[in-house]
Each structure stands twice: as C-alpha cells, then as structure tokens.
Design an enzyme around this catalytic site. Structure first.
Site, short mmCIF file in Angstrom:
data_model
loop_
_atom_site.label_atom_id
_atom_site.label_comp_id
_atom_site.label_asym_id
_atom_site.label_seq_id
_atom_site.Cartn_x
_atom_site.Cartn_y
_atom_site.Cartn_z
N THR A 264 -1.19 -12.92 -13.85
CA THR A 264 -2.57 -13.03 -14.33
C THR A 264 -2.47 -13.75 -15.61
OG1 THR A 264 -3.39 -11.45 -12.80
CG2 THR A 264 -4.62 -11.79 -14.89
N ASP B 122 2.48 -15.45 -8.20
CA ASP B 122 1.83 -14.10 -8.15
C ASP B 122 2.76 -13.05 -7.90
OD1 ASP B 122 0.47 -11.75 -7.08
OD2 ASP B 122 -1.25 -12.93 -7.10
N SER B 123 3.01 -12.21 -8.66
CA SER B 123 4.15 -11.22 -8.56
C SER B 123 4.28 -10.82 -7.23
CB SER B 123 4.25 -10.39 -9.73
OG SER B 123 3.56 -9.39 -9.50
N SER B 124 3.25 -10.34 -6.43
CA SER B 124 3.31 -10.11 -5.00
C SER B 124 4.09 -10.75 -4.31
CB SER B 124 1.78 -9.87 -4.45
OG SER B 124 1.08 -9.07 -5.32
N THR C 89 5.65 2.69 -13.36
CA THR C 89 4.97 2.47 -11.97
C THR C 89 3.80 1.90 -12.47
OG1 THR C 89 5.92 4.51 -11.09
CG2 THR C 89 4.19 3.82 -10.03
N THR D 279 10.72 11.51 -4.42
CA THR D 279 9.37 12.47 -4.29
C THR D 279 8.23 11.31 -4.27
OG1 THR D 279 8.04 14.09 -5.11
CG2 THR D 279 9.29 13.06 -6.75
N GLN D 280 7.30 11.46 -3.63
CA GLN D 280 6.18 10.72 -3.74
C GLN D 280 5.11 11.25 -4.87
OE1 GLN D 280 3.82 11.68 -0.27
NE2 GLN D 280 5.50 11.23 1.17
N1 ASP Z 1 -1.61 -10.25 -8.71
C1 ASP Z 1 -1.19 -10.43 -10.19
C2 ASP Z 1 0.26 -10.48 -10.15
O1 ASP Z 1 0.90 -9.25 -9.95
C3 ASP Z 1 -1.80 -9.27 -11.08
C4 ASP Z 1 -1.23 -9.38 -12.23
O2 ASP Z 1 -0.70 -10.12 -13.09
O3 ASP Z 1 -1.60 -8.27 -12.86
O4 ASP Z 1 1.02 -11.40 -10.24
#
Ligand code: ASP
Length: 342
Positions: A15, A59-61, A167, A277-278
């Site tokens: 982002t 996008d880090s996803s 996290t 652990t969760q």
């Molecule tokens: N979807 C974005 C990413 O992780 C969100 C961010 O940058 O905060 O690349």
C-alpha cells in the site's frame, strides 16, 4: 572524517507505494522511480540513501518464498556497502516476511527494518510518510560505531518490534501490528526510546544467507466440530513434511481417539507436528492439561510462544536446510533468532 551513514531502501510493493487504478478503482503497486520526487523530505536526512525496486512489485498477499530468497539475495549482495536496510513491504504478510528474513539471515549484524502503511503515501492522511522516515532513522541509528538495532524488525505506527514476534491484527487502525509475547524494541515519540536490553546483540560473525526454503508445510487450525475429513484433508496433503497445529489456549486439543490416531500415524511416518496456540498471547505448555498431555505422548512438538507466522517461516527454513528429523525437532524447541521464549 567519519563516513556518511548509508542506507539501502528496498521497495517490494504494498500500500505504501500504491495508487488507485482509474479503470478498476482498485489499489495497485506503482514504481516509485526517483525516490526524491515522491519524498522530497528525505533530502533533509544527513544519510546517503539508495533505492532499489524488486521486480515484480507485489501486493504482499502474493508473497512467496522465492520472493523472500530474492530479497535476501539483494541484502547479501549489498551487505558490505550499506550500514542498514529499509524494506518497504505490504502489511498483509509483513510478519511472515520479517520472520523468514530473520531465519534466512544468520549472523545479521546490521538493521533490516521493514515498514509499510495502511494508507498509500499519496493520500494526505497517509501513515506511510511517518513510518518510512522512522524506519530510515532506526536503520541508520548507531552508537559507538555499532548499529543500535542489528536485527530484522518491523517499524509501524511509532513502534519497533522484533520482526519474528509480530502479527498483523488490525486492518483498519494505523497500529496494525502486535507483538504480544515480546515487548517493543523501541517506542517512537519525541525521542526514539530503544530498549537495548531487549535488542539482539551483534555477534561480529560473517553473514550467512540461507536460501533453501521448503514450503511443504500446512496449518491445521482446530475448532469445535472439526471433522475427521477436514483433519485428513490437511494431513494427507501430498509431500507434506510438517504441520502447524493451531491449538486452543495453552496448547490444548481434543482427546478424541480418531483425532489422536490421525496425528500419531503421521508422526510415525516422519511428519513434524508443531503445537502453536491460537491465542495471540501466552505460551503452549504441553502437559499442563490432559488435553495437551495426550499430544505430548504421541510426539507433537511444543512451539512455546512462537507466532504462527514465525513457525511457518522457521519450518520452511529448517526443512530447507535438510536437517535430520531429530535435529529439526530440537531446533523447533530452541530459540534461533529470538523468536520464542524457552
Ligand atoms: N494488500 C496490501 C499489501 O499487503 C496491504 C498493505 O500494504 O498494507 O500489500
């Protein structure tokens, strides 16, 4: 004359460097091009700043272990030329990347500070500008000729955390990260207050970069009502080498015979099962309750207070190194980079 501090800024996407696509209306990474055009304020730093974009910007996803290797490779190549590194990264998987880098970069004696933002840098209220400037300041901080933070850390919303303890817990607030089981390494206010007692000490050995990562790992998150079919679907994943079992509370799981049998069969076939652990805070204590004593009996490994993100990265690293089974099991219960309290 003292040498000017030099910092390499590595842009991976996220982002912080996104713009809105006119056609679709979605946020997409763009190339910063000339750093000073976008951040003229950086000219005020008395540091030498260089900038490198990774390709493709993510996008880090869309993050993958090969991209971590690429990132670690840049740090390895440029390690001797810079005093510190700032990695601009999407916040979604930043905790995974920070964890992975911490294991991949053995004997790290320079700061690798990850940051990003919740709002794109081009938006007036963006948190990106402040996060970026803080990260540079921290990557450049030195005391008695030594870097103050010679480890992989995340700088976000005026806090500095050990990377492999973090996290992402909030998709809305500027404070997107938590490090519940380890206190912040620094708090950023009028002064940057470093907790030197908590920061890893340099060991003055040469950097070793581990580039083999094995992603034959899976996460099995427990919930009341989980079925044998759901458990089997995970455990029967082809070529699986390790499972992170996300348990309840202090590491507890059902004592149903079918459940324990399924786990035991896999452990007997050489698959590592790690109990994490969760809960966001606290630690796995195998044997505290009957519901975890059973896991211990069948050979599940206790992950103490490691985060799931860090456990994923640690397993990929340990399996990639090709250690024998007993050694993987021992190292999983050992803190290698300050990732767990043992
Ligand atoms: N979807 C974005 C990413 O992780 C969100 C961010 O940058 O905060 O690349």
């Amino acid at each position: 004359m003292t040498k000017q501090t030099s910092i390499l800024i590595i842009y991976t996407g996220g982002t912080i460097g996104m713009i809105r696509d006119a056609g679709s209306g979605t946020l997409k990474p763009f190339d910063f091009g000339n750093l000073y055009t976008h951040f003229p304020v950086l000219r005020n730093f008395d540091y030498h700043l260089d900038f490198q974009s990774l390709d493709p910007l993510l996008d880090s996803s869309n993050m993958t272990p090969p991209f971590w290797v690429k990132l670690a490779e840049v740090i390895r190549e440029k390690y001797d030329n810079y005093d510190g590194f700032v990695v601009l990264h999407g916040s979604d998987t930043m905790a995974y990347t920070a964890s992975a880098l911490s294991f991949m970069l053995e004997n790290l004696n320079k700061p690798v500070i990850l940051t990003g933002s919740q709002l794109p840098i081009g938006v007036i209220r963006s948190d990106g500008r402040e996060n970026f400037i803080n990260a540079i300041e921290i990557a450049a901080a030195r005391e008695d000729e030594f870097p103050v933070v010679p480890e992989v850390a995340i700088c976000f919303d005026n806090m500095l955390y050990r990377g492999n303890r973090t996290t992402k817990f909030n998709a809305e607030n500027f404070g997107a990260f938590l490090s519940v089981n380890y206190p912040p390494l620094a708090e950023i206010g009028v002064h940057i207050k470093y907790r030197r007692d908590l920061i890893l000490k340099p060991n003055f050995r040469g950097l070793v970069v581990h580039q083999e990562l094995c992603n034959q790992v899976a996460i099995l998150k427990l919930y009341p009502g989980i079925t044998p079919e759901a458990v089997q679907a995970i455990l029967n994943t082809k070529d699986l080498k390790a499972v992170i079992l996300e348990t309840f509370g202090a590491g507890n799981a059902p004592t149903f015979p079918w459940f324990l049998d399924l786990l035991k069969k896999k452990i007997d076939r050489g698959i590592h099962i790690v109990n994490v652990t969760q809960c966001k805070g606290g630690t796995v204590e195998m044997g505290k309750y009957e519901t975890s004593a059973e896991l211990e009996k069948i050979g599940v490994i206790g992950g103490a207070d490691i985060t799931t993100e860090s456990a994923v990265a640690k397993l990929m690293y340990l399996l990639g190194e090709g250690y024998p089974r007993e050694e993987v099991s021992r190292l999983l219960q050992t803190s290698l980079r300050g990732e767990m309290t043992v």
